[in-house]
Design an enzyme around this catalytic site. Structure first.
Site, PDB file in Angstrom:
ATOM      1  N   SER A  22     -18.719  45.612  16.539  1.00  0.00           N
ATOM      2  CA  SER A  22     -19.928  45.400  17.324  1.00  0.00           C
ATOM      3  C   SER A  22     -20.602  46.751  17.571  1.00  0.00           C
ATOM      4  CB  SER A  22     -19.565  44.662  18.614  1.00  0.00           C
ATOM      5  OG  SER A  22     -20.703  44.151  19.230  1.00  0.00           O
ATOM      6  N   ASP A  29     -22.328  35.553  12.116  1.00  0.00           N
ATOM      7  CA  ASP A  29     -22.446  36.502  13.221  1.00  0.00           C
ATOM      8  C   ASP A  29     -23.908  36.638  13.637  1.00  0.00           C
ATOM      9  OD1 ASP A  29     -22.360  38.628  14.976  1.00  0.00           O
ATOM     10  OD2 ASP A  29     -21.744  40.114  13.485  1.00  0.00           O
TER      11      ASP A  29
END
Length: 521
Positions: A192, A455
């Protein structure tokens, strides 16, 4: 936190799933759309060191980190870290990770073989470290989160922290004073935001970390980040997407023609009639979409996102076709879901304006400067350097998000949060960030990128649509069917063979790259 208005739908990127907190404790849309790692605590099993003694990987260690790498004379602060050397043998690699924009306590599982980090240490006889990011948790140069203190919360300072730790720390394991870069290979891992930080560190400080692994790495800072919703729209049930688009188009049409009565009726259908501002109402509609970010391959149909879609699309046991049930049913069903299921989950006993409004700047959400307030620290980075404001798409593109929401919605909240720093809505320096740290143009050796098709952060990674960045043995880019950072969790490879393939490739490359490492003469 119940007095806090919503961070915002767009503001993102990280407190995504503070899975250790009750969901009702994070009413803020921005927090729900932030991108942090899935939380992973220490496993229950016994962890034994190579000499046969028990290891407690929840032990907190403290490193004397420089307050300001540009002015070492300011002194140091205590930066927290955790360590696991159960697999370590002399000559093995040191794996370093920061979980990024969270309180790192409770993420100790990332030092074990429940994660890719631990799989590498297991394969290569290494040791794993988890280090807390400056200004998150209790690793703070100063005892407050005012703009004056947060001036030292920058990407560059965070990069320099990782480098200074690697080159300076004497680790608590046996022989830990003789494993600095040059004496032992170091591997940097992130996911991330911390995956983006991994890439940026490899670009900015070459030669410190021998190899790196970046999962769901948001390498490209983007102000107008409508692409967050692209993977959600593509992979959510098509009937649900159709009906969400219908409601959003209806709201936007009423906004365009200034139909305030119609908008008020729509708000009341959702039980949100006392939300004063239409942009805050448009933001509230995103909350259900943000549930997507908490999905992983092993999440079943009971997940909140699928409860939401079932509420819209299943009538009397019958599911709608790809086109959905249509606008009227979608408004009624979505509104009923908010009223009967979701409102209490988000707002508890608060009224809707207190919970969801972003215009009352006296609320404690905007004024609380105490430490271990990750949302405030993240807000600072978002407002200044990375943006990632999650907004409606340009005209002509399918929209599951209202076009009422534009970057100014979040930029206005930067002034709410930091009036001492911003007298008018700031624009983050995303171009400068991408120029300095290469963004999508990253090209460094021994950096492995792993991404997931589903995602929501995909469009800020090197697997963004249309980027067509080639994978090569120097800098491999792998993409599985996973969600956000799915490949970091070992168990996800058991559930999804495409994730297992990513994990196996990473282990293969790490083995090859580490075989090439030589200590300094």
């Amino acid at each position: 936190m119940l007095s806090h208005p919503p961070l915002t739908d767009m503001m993102w990127v990280a407190l995504l799933i503070l899975s250790g907190l009750a969901r009702a404790a994070i009413p803020n849309a921005m927090l729900r759309g932030m991108q942090s790692l899935p939380k992973l605590s220490a496993p229950q099993r016994s962890i034994i060191s190579p000499n046969g003694t028990a290891l407690d990987i929840t032990t907190v260690y403290h490193f004397d980190q420089l307050i300001d790498h540009d002015n070492p004379g300011l002194g140091t602060f205590k930066q927290r870290y955790w360590m696991n050397w159960e697999c370590y043998e002399p000559g093995g690699p040191i794996i370093l990770m920061t979980p990024g924009e969270v309180d790192a306590d409770g993420y100790e599982g990332y030092t074990t073989n429940d994660t890719l980090n631990g799989l590498i240490t297991q394969q290569q006889n290494g040791a794993a470290i988890l280090i807390e990011h400056r200004f998150f948790g209790y690793s703070n140069p100063y005892d407050n989160l005012t703009p004056k203190s947060l001036a030292l919360l920058t990407i560059q300072q965070a990069i320099d922290d990782l480098v200074y730790f690697a080159t300076t720390a004497d680790l608590p394991m046996p022989g830990g004073d003789a494993v600095k870069p040059g004496q032992a290979p170091w591997i940097l891992i992130g996911g991330s935001y911390s995956g983006g930080l991994t890439s940026w560190t490899m670009v900015n400080k070459p030669g410190i970390f021998w190899a790196a692994y970046a999962s769901s790495a948001v390498v490209e800072a983007i102000t107008d980040f409508y692409g967050y919703f692209t993977p959600i729209r593509e992979y959510m049930p098509q009937n649900c997407s159709s009906d969400v688009q219908a409601v959003v188009a209806y709201l936007d049409e009423m906004f365009t023609v200034n139909d305030t009565a119609g908008i008020q009726t729509l708000k009341e259908t959702f039980g949100l009639g006392d939300v004063v501002h239409v942009d805050d109402f448009a933001s509230a509609l995103l909350y259900t979409l943000y549930e997507w970010q908490s999905l992983q391959p092993d999440v079943g149909p009971g997940a909140m996102f699928f409860q939401f879609c079932d509420a819209l699309e299943v009538k009397n046991g019958v599911s709608a076709g790809p086109e959905g049930w249509g606008l009227e049913n979608a408004i009624y069903s979505w509104g009923n879901f908010w009223n009967t299921t979701y409102y209490d989950d988000v707002c508890g006993s608060e009224d809707a304006e207190t919970c969801l409004g972003t215009y009352n700047t006296s609320q404690s959400w905007w004024t609380d400067v105490t430490v271990n307030n990750p949302g405030r620290s993240w807000f600072w980075m978002v407002c200044n350097q990375v943006g990632w404001y999650q907004v409606g798409p340009p005209e002509g593109q399918p929209a599951i998000v209202s076009r009422i929401l534009q970057p100014i919605y979040d930029e206005r909240q930067c002034v709410n949060m930091f009036p001492e720093a911003f007298t008018y809505p700031p624009q983050p320096t995303t171009t400068q960030t991408d120029t300095m740290y290469a963004g999508w143009n990253v090209n460094v050796p021994r950096l492995f990128f792993a991404n997931g098709l589903r995602d929501p952060w995909r469009e800020a990674t090197v697997s963004a649509d249309g980027l067509n960045k080639p994978s090569n043995p120097n800098m491999p880019i792998y993409e599985g069917d996973g969600f956000h950072c799915s490949d970091l969790i070992t168990e996800n490879g058991y559930v999804d063979p495409t994730i297992a393939a990513v994990q196996e490739a990473a282990l293969m490359y790490m083995k090859e790259w580490l075989a090439e490492w030589k200590p300094n003469a």
